[in-house]
Motif scaffolding. Structure first.
Motif, PDB file in Angstrom:
ATOM      1  N   LEU A   1       9.586  -2.393  -1.593  1.00  0.00           N
ATOM      2  CA  LEU A   1       8.017  -3.646  -1.126  1.00  0.00           C
ATOM      3  C   LEU A   1       7.501  -3.283  -0.674  1.00  0.00           C
ATOM      4  O   LEU A   1       6.396  -3.480  -0.590  1.00  0.00           O
ATOM      5  N   LEU A   2       8.405  -2.794   0.534  1.00  0.00           N
ATOM      6  CA  LEU A   2       7.066  -2.746   1.403  1.00  0.00           C
ATOM      7  C   LEU A   2       6.204  -1.781   1.526  1.00  0.00           C
ATOM      8  O   LEU A   2       4.770  -0.989   1.935  1.00  0.00           O
TER       9      LEU A   2
ATOM     10  N   ASP B   1       3.421  -2.840  -0.362  1.00  0.00           N
ATOM     11  CA  ASP B   1       2.167  -2.995   0.258  1.00  0.00           C
ATOM     12  C   ASP B   1       1.383  -2.824   0.882  1.00  0.00           C
ATOM     13  O   ASP B   1      -0.196  -2.485   0.750  1.00  0.00           O
TER      14      ASP B   1
ATOM     15  N   HIS C   1      -0.932  -1.261  -1.467  1.00  0.00           N
ATOM     16  CA  HIS C   1      -2.214  -2.397  -2.060  1.00  0.00           C
ATOM     17  C   HIS C   1      -3.087  -1.690  -1.096  1.00  0.00           C
ATOM     18  O   HIS C   1      -4.200  -2.391  -0.903  1.00  0.00           O
ATOM     19  N   GLU C   2      -2.509  -2.703   0.220  1.00  0.00           N
ATOM     20  CA  GLU C   2      -4.061  -2.391   2.114  1.00  0.00           C
ATOM     21  C   GLU C   2      -4.675  -1.108   1.354  1.00  0.00           C
ATOM     22  O   GLU C   2      -5.276  -1.437   1.951  1.00  0.00           O
TER      23      GLU C   2
ATOM     24  N   ALA D   1      -6.951  -2.097  -0.869  1.00  0.00           N
ATOM     25  CA  ALA D   1      -7.864  -2.624  -0.774  1.00  0.00           C
ATOM     26  C   ALA D   1      -8.949  -2.092   0.596  1.00  0.00           C
ATOM     27  O   ALA D   1      -9.811  -2.454   0.331  1.00  0.00           O
TER      28      ALA D   1
ATOM     29  N   GLU E   1      -0.851  -7.192  13.920  1.00  0.00           N
ATOM     30  CA  GLU E   1      -0.877  -8.612  14.283  1.00  0.00           C
ATOM     31  C   GLU E   1      -0.758  -9.744  14.749  1.00  0.00           C
ATOM     32  O   GLU E   1       0.633  -9.993  13.942  1.00  0.00           O
TER      33      GLU E   1
ATOM     34  N   GLY F   1       0.210 -12.974  13.850  1.00  0.00           N
ATOM     35  CA  GLY F   1       0.072 -14.276  12.997  1.00  0.00           C
ATOM     36  C   GLY F   1       1.074 -13.914  12.017  1.00  0.00           C
ATOM     37  O   GLY F   1       0.969 -13.773  10.840  1.00  0.00           O
ATOM     38  N   ARG F   2       1.163 -11.796  11.798  1.00  0.00           N
ATOM     39  CA  ARG F   2       0.849 -11.186  10.480  1.00  0.00           C
ATOM     40  C   ARG F   2       2.752  -9.989  10.955  1.00  0.00           C
ATOM     41  O   ARG F   2       3.350 -10.698  10.229  1.00  0.00           O
TER      42      ARG F   2
ATOM     43  N   LEU G   1       6.244 -11.684   8.888  1.00  0.00           N
ATOM     44  CA  LEU G   1       7.856 -10.329   8.325  1.00  0.00           C
ATOM     45  C   LEU G   1       9.162 -10.166   8.707  1.00  0.00           C
ATOM     46  O   LEU G   1       9.668 -10.657   8.202  1.00  0.00           O
TER      47      LEU G   1
ATOM     48  N   ARG H   1       6.270   1.443   5.562  1.00  0.00           N
ATOM     49  CA  ARG H   1       4.699   1.532   6.069  1.00  0.00           C
ATOM     50  C   ARG H   1       5.062   2.704   6.656  1.00  0.00           C
ATOM     51  O   ARG H   1       3.579   3.291   5.737  1.00  0.00           O
TER      52      ARG H   1
END
Lengths: 309, 274
Positions: B6-7, B10, B13-14, B17, B100, B102-103, B107, B121
């Motif tokens: 999943l990571l 992601d 995905h990042e 984007a 960051e 708040g992120r 997680l 990652r």
């Protein structure tokens, strides 16, 4: 034997030291706190009291210097303990490359939710937080209040048994706040434990059943909202009686205010208020009103924290 | 494995984007199109004609082979220099962005182990770059093969070697990212290592030039400790040209550096407070 507590900390402590160890900050200082399952609990404290550090230790984002924490009977550092926890961080920073639905899907899958449940739950929750129609919009287009509501939906996706919310209505408009409160109420009715870390005392007072006040890393007050705000006495308002009656009333009243021909008296107990009513009636005063006076949580907070300096 | 998967997705995905994937993809495509353009103006035939002018009736197969291998070595060199720099630059933000405020707390509030977050990652980032390297190398290989009828498989090893050295450099990006949370710092340190590599590789020359034993020891220490980007690049060219490679020390010592840097990044990440 499993306990009835959703959160149980024993002597939880976090000490931050500067690089050379010259500056030592005890952010959380030996906090032992138990939050019963199914309870809505407010965690209060002035800025820098250590509330967020305490929450981060519960979630293992910060390692405690000493003490221990159990979440739903599992050690907080065990990742499986977080399987039944929903969390909304303060100052959240959701990746803006997600769409609303994509974000919910990603975090729910990390929580272990299967694809079918996620597919069913996403529109349900978007509807619940009033974001239907926004599922395919990138988060960069969302307002702060919308992100907050989406964050709440994220925390609720996997139907957690324990919900930890850090400033849940931060940046949300009054209607949104009412909606969030309604959602939390219905979750509470379903038996979800809700732990709210907030500065908005009126909000905590209107929603939480129990609160704790943290000051300089220590719990300085803990109790039910009802108990903490009750028992301030009775307030009586009447037309001002002659001075000799006033002198007698002053002896039993905890507070006397005379203004524009009216007197407002505060009595610590019911019998003193009743005696005052008799006295005023005999003196020919007209009683305007008698009310049971309770403190607001804000008053309790200011009194508690103010007394400690 | 599901969590890491999943990571990784992601991270992909990042990268998509943030246009990191598309940026690298566009660059690779531009390279491939440039090759197609060269072939369109029949540069191969032109080169063959040049060989003919030099006195040979028809160019021999080994001469065409040599030409193909030179072109391929040019691509490999590009990948090892500019390609690597771009890949490091593009990857430098992926760890600091994840950390960051708040992120990262969100997680960590999930039933995920910290090493899984960093591993997802790291692997995701390697795959993003790996896809682009494979796309470019395979594209050029197929175009040249189609035009010349020669399909030297050694060139395909460029994918593995380039990806290997990128994955080693990515451990530095990850380590610096975890410590300083700064994309600029991650890029600077990694590029500095890339620049140092050809200098440190002049070992025998420096052993003669340095006049004291302790400076020679420091030089040797740095040489054996730091990743050998330059030498692995040379090794790749040796493969492309079908030359014998006898010393694999640059490979294993670079791998050892990568493992140590990644282990350090993991250890720091596991202990950090967010």
């Amino acid at each position: 034997m499993p306990s009835d507590f959703a959160i149980e900390t024993r002597n939880l402590t976090k000490v931050y030291r500067s690089l050379l160890g010259r500056r030592v900050v005890r952010a959380v200082d030996g906090v032992s706190l138990s939050v019963e399952r199914g309870l809505s609990f407010g965690f209060l404290g002035p800025n820098g009291a250590g509330k967020t550090t305490f929450v981060k230790m519960l979630l293992s984002a910060t390692h405690p210097t000493a003490g221990s924490a159990l979440l739903l009977n599992r050690p907080a550092q065990d990742p499986n303990a977080r399987r039944s926890i929903g969390y909304l961080p303060e100052n959240h920073h959701f990746p803006t490359y997600f769409t609303g639905a994509g974000m919910l899907d990603f975090y729910a899958s990390l929580s272990g939710m299967d694809a079918r449940s996620r597919k069913r739950r996403i529109p349900e929750l978007l509807d619940w937080v009033g974001l239907t129609g926004w599922e395919n919009v990138r988060l960069s287009k969302y307002s702060k209040g919308m992100l907050q509501r989406l964050g709440l939906a994220q925390a609720l996706m996997h139907s957690p048994a324990l919900l930890i919310l850090d400033e849940p209505s931060d940046g949300v408009d009054p209607m949104g706040r009412i909606r969030i409160r309604e959602i939390l109420r219905s979750l509470e009715e379903q038996g979800t434990t809700i732990f709210i870390n907030s500065h908005l005392l009126a909000e905590v007072e209107s929603f939480c059943r129990e609160v704790a006040i943290l000051h300089r890393g220590r719990v300085v007050l803990r109790g039910s909202v009802q108990d903490l705000t009750a028992g301030r006495g009775y307030r009586l308002r009447a037309t001002a009686p002659p001075e000799r009656v006033l002198d007698e009333l002053r002896r039993s009243a905890s507070e006397t205010v005379i203004q524009d021909g009216w007197v407002t008296l505060q009595f610590p107990a019911r019998d003193a208020a009743n005696r005052a009513i008799d006295l005023l009636r005999r003196a020919g005063s007209e009683i305007e009103c008698v009310t049971a006076a309770s403190s607001t949580l804000e008053e309790v907070f200011v009194k508690t924290v103010g007394a400690l300096g | 494995m599901r969590t890491i998967g999943l990571l990784i997705v992601d991270t992909f995905h990042e990268a998509l984007a943030r246009k990191i994937f598309w940026g690298l993809f566009a660059l690779s495509t531009a390279m491939i199109l440039f090759f197609l353009f060269l072939l369109k103006i029949d540069i191969v035939e032109g080169a063959m004609a040049t060989i003919s002018l030099l006195g040979q009736e028809s160019p021999k197969r080994w001469q065409i082979d040599k030409l193909v291998r030179h072109v391929q070595s040019g691509i490999a060199t590009f990948l090892y220099t500019w390609g690597m720099f771009l890949a490091v630059f593009a990857s430098s933000g992926l760890v600091p962005d994840m950390l960051e405020v708040g992120r990262i707390e969100l997680l960590l509030s999930k039933p995920v182990r910290r090493w899984q977050i960093l591993a997802g990652r790291y692997v995701g980032n390697t795959l993003v770059v790996g896809c682009n390297i494979a796309y470019l190398v395979l594209g050029v290989w197929m175009i040249l093969g189609w035009k010349t009828g020669l399909w030297p498989k050694a060139f395909l090893l460029t994918i593995l070697f380039t990806l290997f050295i990128f994955s080693v450099l990515l451990t530095v990006v990850t380590l610096v990212g975890v410590i300083f949370e700064s994309p600029a710092m991650a890029t600077m340190v990694t590029v500095a290592l890339m620049i140092m590599s050809p200098i440190l590789a002049q070992r025998s020359l420096m052993e003669r030039l340095l006049n004291s034993e302790w400076t020679r020891r420091i030089w040797r220490g740095l040489y054996w400790t730091l990743p050998k980007v330059y030498e692995v690049g040379r090794m790749t060219l040796d493969y492309v040209f079908d030359r014998t490679v006898s010393d694999y020390a640059p490979l294993w010592s670079s791998a050892a550096f990568g493992i140590a840097a990644l282990a350090a990044a993991l250890a720091i990440f596991m202990k950090r407070d967010f």
